[in-house]
Scaffold this motif. Structure first.
Motif, PDB file in Angstrom:
ATOM      1  N   SER A   1       0.830  -1.208   0.000  1.00 12.52           N
ATOM      2  CA  SER A   1       0.000   0.000   0.000  1.00 12.52           C
ATOM      3  C   SER A   1       0.860   1.252   0.000  1.00 12.52           C
ATOM      4  O   SER A   1       0.556   2.230  -0.708  1.00 12.52           O
ATOM      5  N   ARG A   2       1.932   1.231   0.781  1.00  8.71           N
ATOM      6  CA  ARG A   2       2.839   2.387   0.804  1.00  8.71           C
ATOM      7  C   ARG A   2       3.493   2.596  -0.560  1.00  8.71           C
ATOM      8  O   ARG A   2       3.647   3.728  -1.030  1.00  8.71           O
ATOM      9  N   GLU A   3       3.873   1.500  -1.199  1.00  7.64           N
ATOM     10  CA  GLU A   3       4.504   1.608  -2.518  1.00  7.64           C
ATOM     11  C   GLU A   3       3.503   2.112  -3.566  1.00  7.64           C
ATOM     12  O   GLU A   3       3.849   2.917  -4.432  1.00  7.64           O
ATOM     13  N   CYS A   4       2.254   1.649  -3.468  1.00  2.88           N
ATOM     14  CA  CYS A   4       1.235   2.092  -4.423  1.00  2.88           C
ATOM     15  C   CYS A   4       0.930   3.577  -4.259  1.00  2.88           C
ATOM     16  O   CYS A   4       0.677   4.287  -5.244  1.00  2.88           O
ATOM     17  N   GLU A   5       0.949   4.033  -3.023  1.00  4.85           N
ATOM     18  CA  GLU A   5       0.686   5.453  -2.766  1.00  4.85           C
ATOM     19  C   GLU A   5       1.705   6.337  -3.479  1.00  4.85           C
ATOM     20  O   GLU A   5       1.371   7.426  -3.961  1.00  4.85           O
ATOM     21  N   LYS A   6       2.937   5.850  -3.597  1.00  5.35           N
ATOM     22  CA  LYS A   6       4.000   6.611  -4.269  1.00  5.35           C
ATOM     23  C   LYS A   6       3.710   6.809  -5.753  1.00  5.35           C
ATOM     24  O   LYS A   6       4.242   7.737  -6.370  1.00  5.35           O
ATOM     25  N   ILE A   7       2.875   5.930  -6.324  1.00  6.29           N
ATOM     26  CA  ILE A   7       2.561   6.044  -7.751  1.00  6.29           C
ATOM     27  C   ILE A   7       1.090   6.429  -7.967  1.00  6.29           C
ATOM     28  O   ILE A   7       0.526   6.211  -9.032  1.00  6.29           O
ATOM     29  N   GLY A   8       0.492   6.996  -6.923  1.00  3.60           N
ATOM     30  CA  GLY A   8      -0.851   7.556  -7.056  1.00  3.60           C
ATOM     31  C   GLY A   8      -1.990   6.573  -7.018  1.00  3.60           C
ATOM     32  O   GLY A   8      -3.092   6.871  -7.482  1.00  3.60           O
ATOM     33  N   LEU A   9      -1.766   5.384  -6.442  1.00  9.69           N
ATOM     34  CA  LEU A   9      -2.789   4.343  -6.433  1.00  9.69           C
ATOM     35  C   LEU A   9      -3.043   3.829  -5.018  1.00  9.69           C
ATOM     36  O   LEU A   9      -2.171   3.907  -4.156  1.00  9.69           O
ATOM     37  N   LYS A  10      -4.238   3.277  -4.823  1.00  6.26           N
ATOM     38  CA  LYS A  10      -4.556   2.611  -3.558  1.00  6.26           C
ATOM     39  C   LYS A  10      -5.204   1.269  -3.860  1.00  6.26           C
ATOM     40  O   LYS A  10      -6.211   1.209  -4.567  1.00  6.26           O
ATOM     41  N   PRO A  11      -4.655   0.162  -3.326  1.00  7.45           N
ATOM     42  CA  PRO A  11      -5.252  -1.156  -3.555  1.00  7.45           C
ATOM     43  C   PRO A  11      -6.575  -1.318  -2.797  1.00  7.45           C
ATOM     44  O   PRO A  11      -6.690  -0.910  -1.655  1.00  7.45           O
ATOM     45  N   ILE A  12      -7.548  -1.918  -3.467  1.00  7.25           N
ATOM     46  CA  ILE A  12      -8.837  -2.225  -2.850  1.00  7.25           C
ATOM     47  C   ILE A  12      -9.039  -3.732  -2.713  1.00  7.25           C
ATOM     48  O   ILE A  12      -9.531  -4.217  -1.700  1.00  7.25           O
TER      49      ILE A  12
ATOM     50  N   MET B   1      -2.111 -12.389  -9.397  1.00  7.48           N
ATOM     51  CA  MET B   1      -3.340 -11.819  -8.846  1.00  7.48           C
ATOM     52  C   MET B   1      -3.841 -10.756  -9.803  1.00  7.48           C
ATOM     53  O   MET B   1      -3.098 -10.278 -10.660  1.00  7.48           O
ATOM     54  N   HIS B   2      -5.099 -10.388  -9.656  1.00  7.71           N
ATOM     55  CA  HIS B   2      -5.596  -9.185 -10.317  1.00  7.71           C
ATOM     56  C   HIS B   2      -5.883  -8.191  -9.207  1.00  7.71           C
ATOM     57  O   HIS B   2      -6.622  -8.489  -8.275  1.00  7.71           O
ATOM     58  N   ILE B   3      -5.259  -7.027  -9.305  1.00 12.82           N
ATOM     59  CA  ILE B   3      -5.289  -6.074  -8.207  1.00 12.82           C
ATOM     60  C   ILE B   3      -6.156  -4.884  -8.593  1.00 12.82           C
ATOM     61  O   ILE B   3      -5.880  -4.191  -9.579  1.00 12.82           O
ATOM     62  N   LEU B   4      -7.225  -4.677  -7.832  1.00 12.27           N
ATOM     63  CA  LEU B   4      -8.122  -3.552  -8.076  1.00 12.27           C
ATOM     64  C   LEU B   4      -7.567  -2.322  -7.379  1.00 12.27           C
ATOM     65  O   LEU B   4      -7.383  -2.317  -6.155  1.00 12.27           O
ATOM     66  N   MET B   5      -7.316  -1.277  -8.166  1.00 13.35           N
ATOM     67  CA  MET B   5      -6.756  -0.029  -7.647  1.00 13.35           C
ATOM     68  C   MET B   5      -7.739   1.111  -7.874  1.00 13.35           C
ATOM     69  O   MET B   5      -8.477   1.134  -8.861  1.00 13.35           O
ATOM     70  N   ILE B   6      -7.702   2.063  -6.955  1.00 14.10           N
ATOM     71  CA  ILE B   6      -8.444   3.306  -7.123  1.00 14.10           C
ATOM     72  C   ILE B   6      -7.437   4.446  -7.103  1.00 14.10           C
ATOM     73  O   ILE B   6      -6.392   4.353  -6.442  1.00 14.10           O
ATOM     74  N   ASN B   7      -7.732   5.506  -7.853  1.00 12.28           N
ATOM     75  CA  ASN B   7      -6.864   6.676  -7.820  1.00 12.28           C
ATOM     76  C   ASN B   7      -6.770   7.185  -6.388  1.00 12.28           C
ATOM     77  O   ASN B   7      -7.789   7.383  -5.715  1.00 12.28           O
ATOM     78  N   ALA B   8      -5.546   7.366  -5.893  1.00 13.63           N
ATOM     79  CA  ALA B   8      -5.334   7.706  -4.482  1.00 13.63           C
ATOM     80  C   ALA B   8      -5.977   9.035  -4.105  1.00 13.63           C
ATOM     81  O   ALA B   8      -6.549   9.173  -3.014  1.00 13.63           O
ATOM     82  N   LYS B   9      -5.930  10.023  -4.994  1.00 13.91           N
ATOM     83  CA  LYS B   9      -6.532  11.326  -4.695  1.00 13.91           C
ATOM     84  C   LYS B   9      -8.056  11.225  -4.685  1.00 13.91           C
ATOM     85  O   LYS B   9      -8.714  11.851  -3.856  1.00 13.91           O
ATOM     86  N   THR B  10      -8.588  10.432  -5.601  1.00 18.27           N
ATOM     87  CA  THR B  10     -10.036  10.214  -5.618  1.00 18.27           C
ATOM     88  C   THR B  10     -10.489   9.582  -4.311  1.00 18.27           C
ATOM     89  O   THR B  10     -11.484  10.003  -3.699  1.00 18.27           O
ATOM     90  N   PHE B  11      -9.753   8.564  -3.868  1.00 20.23           N
ATOM     91  CA  PHE B  11     -10.099   7.882  -2.624  1.00 20.23           C
ATOM     92  C   PHE B  11     -10.029   8.856  -1.447  1.00 20.23           C
ATOM     93  O   PHE B  11     -10.934   8.896  -0.612  1.00 20.23           O
TER      94      PHE B  11
END
Length: 321
Positions: A122-133, A228-238
């Motif tokens: 999650s921390r790594e995804c935040e660096k690229i503007g994403l959040k795992p759901i 896996m298939h990883i569902l991501m949401i835009n971090a700013k949107t979230f």
């Protein structure tokens, strides 16, 4: 679009629509998981939060749609873990051959959903503007061929095999003396049909759902890597959503995963039966053949040790004990 009352939150929400794009075929285990996610979100929100699904590459490949999520022009997208390696090298850890095994899935999921492994990613995804759901179960990949029998590793020599853009997947193909050809998922059926590639590696269930059984003749249960298939949401949107809606999305994702992972084994077994019904020969690896596959691909781990942090590698390996 998002329209909230003065106080925000589900109770005051007039309408929230989040678009979710994924590349998977109708009926696939990943597809039905996102349909369940939509059902849960809309039911729990009383229809105030809606999920609009665009599946089967309708909006493009997983790489294209994930780039759109990064830009903020799309709210949510799902990408295979190999294709996520194009966004962060951290995801290459899951591509390593035989780094996980089917009998250790419960430990892996616990670490992803509620443990340090999930927090790290999650921390790594935040660096690229994403959040795992959701870390949806995709499954173990097996090698398949349009015209050449597959048994031990020697049978794969010189085969032109479709891969994703994942550097690890390409390296695995080379370690097995194959010729890798990175091709977007939506183009693979035609590539097989026309003989542009000789084979590919994927789950039996996705290959069946995508009707690749129409152009395949041979397979082997190599189970050489897990995806896996990883569902991501835009971090700013979230972050812009009210806390109760954030909580709704996260909890609905966890609930949908229980269902999605629970049906995957049955769907994979059903796919094996469909393979055989289509006349495709499936070779069951002998213990000696499996050992040979592992031995030949193990050096790939060392090729990427400088790109995969030791902490991440250790967190993953902890799940396999």
């Amino acid at each position: 679009m998002l329209f909230l009352g003065a106080w925000g939150g589900i109770a005051q929400a007039k309408s929230i629509t989040l678009r979710l794009a994924h590349p998977m075929a109708p009926g696939n285990n990943v597809t039905v998981g996102y349909e369940k996610f939509k059902e849960i979100v809309e039911k729990k929100s009383g229809g105030a939060v809606k999920i609009q699904i665009f599946g089967n590459c309708m909006l493009g490949s997983d790489r294209v749609t994930m780039e759109a999520v990064q830009r903020g022009t799309l709210e949510m997208a799902s990408s295979s873990s190999p294709n996520m390696a194009s966004f962060s090298p951290m995801f290459m850890v899951f591509d390593l051959p035989y780094v996980t095994s089917p009998d250790k899935q419960p430990q892996l999921y616990k670490a992803l959903d509620d443990g340090e492994l999930g927090k790290y990613l999650s921390r790594e995804c935040e660096k690229i503007g994403l959040k795992p759901i959701m870390y949806s179960e995709y499954g173990y990949r097996n090698f398949v061929s349009r015209d050449k029998e597959i048994t031990g590793p020697a049978s794969l020599a010189n085969m032109k095999v479709r891969t994703t853009d994942s550097p690890v997947e390409v390296a695995v193909a080379k370690a097995l003396v194959m010729n890798p050809a990175p091709i977007a998922w939506g183009e693979v059926y035609t590539a097989l049909q026309q003989g542009t590639v000789d084979g590919e590696g994927n789950t039996f269930s996705l290959l069946s759902d995508a009707k690749h059984t129409e152009v395949l003749k041979f397979a082997a249960n190599t189970q050489h890597n897990y995806s896996m298939h990883i569902l991501m949401i835009n971090a700013k949107t979230f972050a812009s959503l009210p806390p109760d809606i954030q909580k709704l999305l996260v909890e609905s994702g966890k609930e949908a995963l229980i269902y999605q992972r629970g049906i995957t084994a049955k769907l994979e077994n059903d796919a094996v039966a469909k393979f055989r019904a289509a006349g495709i020969s499936i070779h069951e690896l002998t213990p000696a053949e499996r050992v040979e596959y592992k031995k030949l691909t193990r050096p790939v781990w060392d090729q990427f040790k400088d790109k995969i942090p030791a902490e991440l590698m250790n967190l993953l390996l902890e799940t396999q004990k």
